[in-house]
Design an enzyme around this catalytic site. Structure first.
Site, PDB file in Angstrom:
ATOM      1  N   ASP A  12     -62.542  27.942  92.525  1.00 33.95           N
ATOM      2  CA  ASP A  12     -63.155  27.493  93.763  1.00 33.95           C
ATOM      3  C   ASP A  12     -63.464  28.752  94.566  1.00 33.95           C
ATOM      4  O   ASP A  12     -62.582  29.314  95.220  1.00 33.95           O
ATOM      5  CB  ASP A  12     -62.205  26.560  94.515  1.00 33.95           C
ATOM      6  N   LYS A  60     -70.611  27.628 101.513  1.00 37.14           N
ATOM      7  CA  LYS A  60     -70.671  28.582 102.621  1.00 37.14           C
ATOM      8  C   LYS A  60     -71.849  29.577 102.525  1.00 37.14           C
ATOM      9  O   LYS A  60     -72.953  29.236 102.893  1.00 37.14           O
ATOM     10  CB  LYS A  60     -69.331  29.310 102.754  1.00 37.14           C
ATOM     11  N   TYR A  67     -56.821  24.918  99.372  1.00 33.31           N
ATOM     12  CA  TYR A  67     -57.602  23.787  99.881  1.00 33.31           C
ATOM     13  C   TYR A  67     -58.919  23.766  99.135  1.00 33.31           C
ATOM     14  O   TYR A  67     -59.576  24.799  98.983  1.00 33.31           O
ATOM     15  CB  TYR A  67     -57.855  23.964 101.388  1.00 33.31           C
TER      16      TYR A  67
HETATM   17  P1  KE4 Z   1     -66.706  22.093 102.870  1.00 37.27           P
HETATM   18  O1  KE4 Z   1     -66.699  20.719 102.334  1.00 37.27           O
HETATM   19  O2  KE4 Z   1     -65.947  22.188 104.164  1.00 37.27           O
HETATM   20  O3  KE4 Z   1     -68.066  22.685 102.908  1.00 37.27           O
HETATM   21  O4  KE4 Z   1     -65.915  23.030 101.821  1.00 37.27           O
HETATM   22  C1  KE4 Z   1     -64.646  22.677 101.395  1.00 37.27           C
HETATM   23  C2  KE4 Z   1     -63.910  23.873 100.910  1.00 37.27           C
HETATM   24  C3  KE4 Z   1     -63.693  24.007  99.562  1.00 37.27           C
HETATM   25  N1  KE4 Z   1     -63.067  25.070  99.049  1.00 37.27           N
HETATM   26  C4  KE4 Z   1     -62.611  26.065  99.840  1.00 37.27           C
HETATM   27  C5  KE4 Z   1     -61.915  27.224  99.230  1.00 37.27           C
HETATM   28  C6  KE4 Z   1     -62.791  25.992 101.227  1.00 37.27           C
HETATM   29  O5  KE4 Z   1     -62.325  26.985 101.998  1.00 37.27           O
HETATM   30  C7  KE4 Z   1     -63.453  24.870 101.787  1.00 37.27           C
HETATM   31  C8  KE4 Z   1     -63.628  24.710 103.274  1.00 37.27           C
HETATM   32  N2  KE4 Z   1     -62.989  25.614 104.147  1.00 37.27           N
HETATM   33  C9  KE4 Z   1     -62.653  25.211 105.497  1.00 37.27           C
HETATM   34  C10 KE4 Z   1     -61.925  26.300 106.272  1.00 37.27           C
HETATM   35  N3  KE4 Z   1     -60.854  26.900 105.651  1.00 37.27           N
HETATM   36  C11 KE4 Z   1     -63.870  24.785 106.262  1.00 37.27           C
HETATM   37  C12 KE4 Z   1     -63.703  24.500 107.724  1.00 37.27           C
HETATM   38  C13 KE4 Z   1     -63.523  23.045 108.065  1.00 37.27           C
HETATM   39  O6  KE4 Z   1     -62.841  22.314 107.334  1.00 37.27           O
HETATM   40  O7  KE4 Z   1     -64.058  22.655 109.112  1.00 37.27           O
END
Ligand code: KE4
Length: 428
Positions: free
Chosen positions: A239, A267, A144
């Protein structure tokens, strides 16, 4: 466990937000439950509006590596707020955070601050497309990378079919530009690159896949990505939004000794405030406006409050004692969870990379999306609920990584392991 207030709030929230939440994973649907509303968080603990306390292994989905409301972060933020919350103009704090990030990630020669992981990945891909003059992107099944259009794509039936969108609202023609391959299948990757390499702008990968739990790269897989992308002039994007500062201080790239062309972070670098960043090779980053023609912008990018939380977090992470302490906690938890499952007689597979981990309810080694999917999600759901009732807050999905923080102490881990033994027995 009392949930009266959470229930009442969830009812109100459902009238205001789709599904009652502002991000789908929070809705507890994968475990058949209802989200708890949080009143406050401190150290390793979350406190909900009904007065329940939980040892937290979600940590806001990764950022709170120091624990919640770390005193140094809180103190600096209070001071920073007095100086104004956003200027829409450069400030010295951006330079300070960027320098710290470069120290941890030497592959990042130049970077751009953004406000989320999604922004970081979509902008990195745009940079790669602008740099190479190519349109196609390769991603891996189960990875993701945020919710940008072209990334909400999984493989069709064949291993190398062109993408179909996972979500209505993503144009089919757009999704077709994303080629999805199985993670850890070096042969499929090599074949795709030998066939289409000259059309591929970039390959984006979670070097340890945290979005299907915690899937380790097979020996040599990341090396193959590096070698094949270099061969065809394709940009390799790591990523590290989740793995950054987690798999090791310098992320997966340090742990596995691979230098990507671009890296996406998020994060941890925001210490709990909305921050992302993408960066890497200077020649690619120089494509970004106003230095180059590739447009990317942000009203709140690099704002002083978010930069302050990031700086204070990285200051603590820089201390020699920090990583050994979190690692020790993680090891203690890993051993405890594995033992608890074995003693209770439940078949599980446990994986950990630095301070991220996952217990899969399966007897099969998990190496990719297909093997992750062998996990018994109904059993996980019951286990999750038993843990919650005992005061342990896990991610409400079998396919999410768990995290530990500097604030987790021996008492937290011992209590968690005891609760896990009882929960494993209950779902036998
Ligand atoms: P954000 O846009 O949510 O800050 O980051 C996207 C993203 C990009 N790349 C990786 C590897 C990620 O894990 C994420 C976001 N992770 C999720 C949980 N697995 C965030 C939680 C959510 O979607 O509310």
């Amino acid at each position: 466990m009392r949930t009266t207030t959470s229930k009442a709030l969830f009812k109100q929230a459902q009238g205001l937000f789709p599904g009652g939440v502002n991000s789908p994973v929070r809705a507890f649907r994968a475990v058949g439950g209802m989200p708890l509303f949080i009143e406050k968080a401190k150290g390793s603990r979350l406190y909900d509006v009904d007065g329940n306390a939980f040892v937290d292994y979600v940590l806001s989905w990764g950022p709170m590596i120091l624990g919640h409301a770390h005193p140094a972060v809180v103190k600096a933020l209070k001071r920073a707020v007095d100086k104004g919350t956003s200027y829409g103009a450069p400030c010295p704090l951006e330079i300070e955070l960027a320098r710290m990030i470069k120290d941890f990630y030497p592959s990042i020669e130049k970077m751009r601050m953004v406000s989320s992981g999604t922004e970081a990945t979509m902008s990195a891909i745009r940079a790669a497309r602008g740099f190479t003059g190519r349109d196609m992107v390769i991603k891996f099944e189960g990875c993701y990378h945020g919710h940008a259009d072209g990334l909400l794509v999984k493989a069709g039936s064949g291993a190398t079919t062109f993408g179909v969108p996972d979500s209505p609202g993503v144009p089919k023609d757009y999704a077709k530009l994303t080629l999805t391959l199985p993670f850890n299948d070096a042969d499929a990757f090599r074949a795709a690159m030998r066939r289409d390499g000259k059309r591929i702008a970039c390959v984006i990968v979670e070097p340890v896949v945290g979005n299907i739990g915690c899937v380790m790269p097979a020996l040599g897989f990341l090396d193959t990505l590096r070698a094949e992308t270099s061969r065809s002039g394709t940009v390799l994007i790591f990523d590290e939004v989740m793995t950054g500062f987690r798999v090791s201080r310098g992320g997966a790239q340090e742990a596995f000794g691979i230098t990507p062309d671009l890296t996406c972070l998020g994060k941890v670098i925001g210490g709990g405030l909305p921050v992302g960043a993408y960066g890497g090779r200077a020649d690619i980053m120089e494509m970004i406006a106003p230095e180059g023609p590739v447009y990317q912008a942000g009203t709140l990018s690099g704002n002083p409050i978010a930069m302050t939380a990031g700086i204070e977090t990285l200051k603590v992470l820089k201390k020699k004692s920090t990583y050994p302490a979190i690692e020790k906690t993680m090891q203690h938890l890993a051993e405890g969870l594995k033992d608890a499952a074995a003693k209770a007689g439940v078949a599980t597979k446990f994986y950990r990379a630095g301070t991220m981990f996952c217990t899969y309810f399966t007897g099969v080694e998990v190496t990719d999306y297909a093997t992750a999917k062998t996990a018994d999600t109904a059993r996980f759901g019951r286990f999750f609920m038993k843990m919650l009732e005992q005061g342990v807050y896990l991610a409400p999905s079998q396919f999410e990584a768990g995290f530990v923080s500097l604030a987790h102490g021996k008492a937290d881990i011992d209590a968690t392991v005891g609760a896990a033994y009882r929960a494993f027995r209950a779902v036998r």
